[in-house]
Design an enzyme around this catalytic site. Sequence first.
Site, short mmCIF file in Angstrom:
data_model
loop_
_atom_site.label_atom_id
_atom_site.label_comp_id
_atom_site.label_asym_id
_atom_site.label_seq_id
_atom_site.Cartn_x
_atom_site.Cartn_y
_atom_site.Cartn_z
N SER A 1 -33.43 69.16 28.72
CA SER A 1 -34.34 70.30 28.89
C SER A 1 -33.76 71.46 29.70
CB SER A 1 -35.62 69.85 29.56
OG SER A 1 -36.42 69.21 28.60
N LYS B 1 -33.44 74.56 27.83
CA LYS B 1 -34.61 75.43 27.61
C LYS B 1 -34.52 76.74 28.42
CE LYS B 1 -37.57 71.39 26.74
NZ LYS B 1 -38.54 70.45 27.32
N TYR C 1 -34.01 72.10 17.83
CA TYR C 1 -34.35 71.89 19.25
C TYR C 1 -33.56 70.70 19.83
CZ TYR C 1 -37.32 69.77 22.93
OH TYR C 1 -37.77 69.16 24.07
N TYR D 1 -42.13 70.13 35.03
CA TYR D 1 -43.32 69.54 34.39
C TYR D 1 -44.44 69.36 35.41
CZ TYR D 1 -39.48 68.59 31.28
OH TYR D 1 -38.37 68.73 30.50
N VAL E 1 -34.08 65.33 31.12
CA VAL E 1 -34.18 63.87 31.19
C VAL E 1 -32.82 63.17 31.16
CG1 VAL E 1 -36.55 63.58 30.34
CG2 VAL E 1 -34.64 63.62 28.71
N1 GLU Z 1 -35.07 66.35 24.30
C1 GLU Z 1 -36.00 65.87 25.27
C2 GLU Z 1 -37.36 65.69 24.62
O1 GLU Z 1 -37.74 66.51 23.85
C3 GLU Z 1 -36.04 66.84 26.41
C4 GLU Z 1 -36.97 66.40 27.51
C5 GLU Z 1 -36.42 66.70 28.89
O2 GLU Z 1 -35.23 66.82 29.12
O3 GLU Z 1 -37.24 66.78 29.80
O4 GLU Z 1 -38.07 64.76 24.85
#
Ligand code: GLU
Length: 307
Positions: free
Chosen positions: A63, A66, A191, A243, A261
């Site tokens: 993430s 992002k 993505y 989050y 993650v």
């Molecule tokens: N590719 C992971 C997902 O979509 C990213 C989540 C993350 O890194 O928090 O679940």
Amino acid sequence: MDYQSILNEIAEEIAPLLNDGKVANYIPALAQVKPNQFAMTLTLFDGTQHSIGQSDTLFSIQSISKVFTFTLALKFFSTDLYKRISREPSGNPFNSLVQLEYEHGKPRNPFINAGAIIVTDTLINHFGSCELACKDILEFIREISDDLSINSNDVVSTSEMEHGHRNLALANLMKSFNNLDNKVEDVVSTYFKHCALEMNTKMLSRSMLYLANHGSDPITKQCFITPSQAKRINAVMLTCGHYDASGDFAFRVGLPGKSGVGGGIVAVVPKLMGIAVWSPGLNAQGNSLVGTKALELFTDKTGLSIF
Ligand code: GLU
């Protein structure tokens, strides 16, 4: 300030916690990563780097990507982007479907999965195809990191696509609300490809310099976004970067940051440096347990939080 001694102290203090976190196992290709690894790097505006631990080891940035896709989407679509995503903390897990249903398919922010999937959709529109979007996102990340060696790991993105039911569900739900332009599978696989980019803490801390310097790289002098856009990305990192633990991260660390993650976290010290930390063991909210602690120790010891 003697940054290297501070990093050495941090490494000593986090050592007893190295087995406490849990590696993300919902992506099978990531489940095999050893949890007790650690690295941290600071990159200053003149390019000087201070590191501790396995700072050359590549890991899945997940993430953290992002931040880069949000940067690109803001650059191309400016405030029009907020017609399709909001910019408020969600207070919910990163992959939650519930809020999305009662908010009619408009994700709370660009850093929860649903929001990042919309951002990817806008980039596919802009670049014209999934292939071009993947290529241009990668090129942009290589540019802001000043590192041509960065690549995406196909084993990880394929593994995530095979087990990506929840992200596909998020995308389908948004499609049902007419908030997704391209095909669900195409957007989600694009993505996953940017999530599967691999970098180390040296590269990631370097990649944060444009956000610490009002949108321009202090070393190459290249301008990526406007100062006002850089301000906004930092603000969304501070309020939504972790989050449903974003408040806790702001409380403990006091810097704009973004976790993934894969166990990485990037943070920005405005006008001074980029930071990256990595330790794959996660806490209950999916953020690196040791990584968060290391950043908390860093701002406590140096006083370099934004507060
Ligand atoms: N590719 C992971 C997902 O979509 C990213 C989540 C993350 O890194 O928090 O679940």
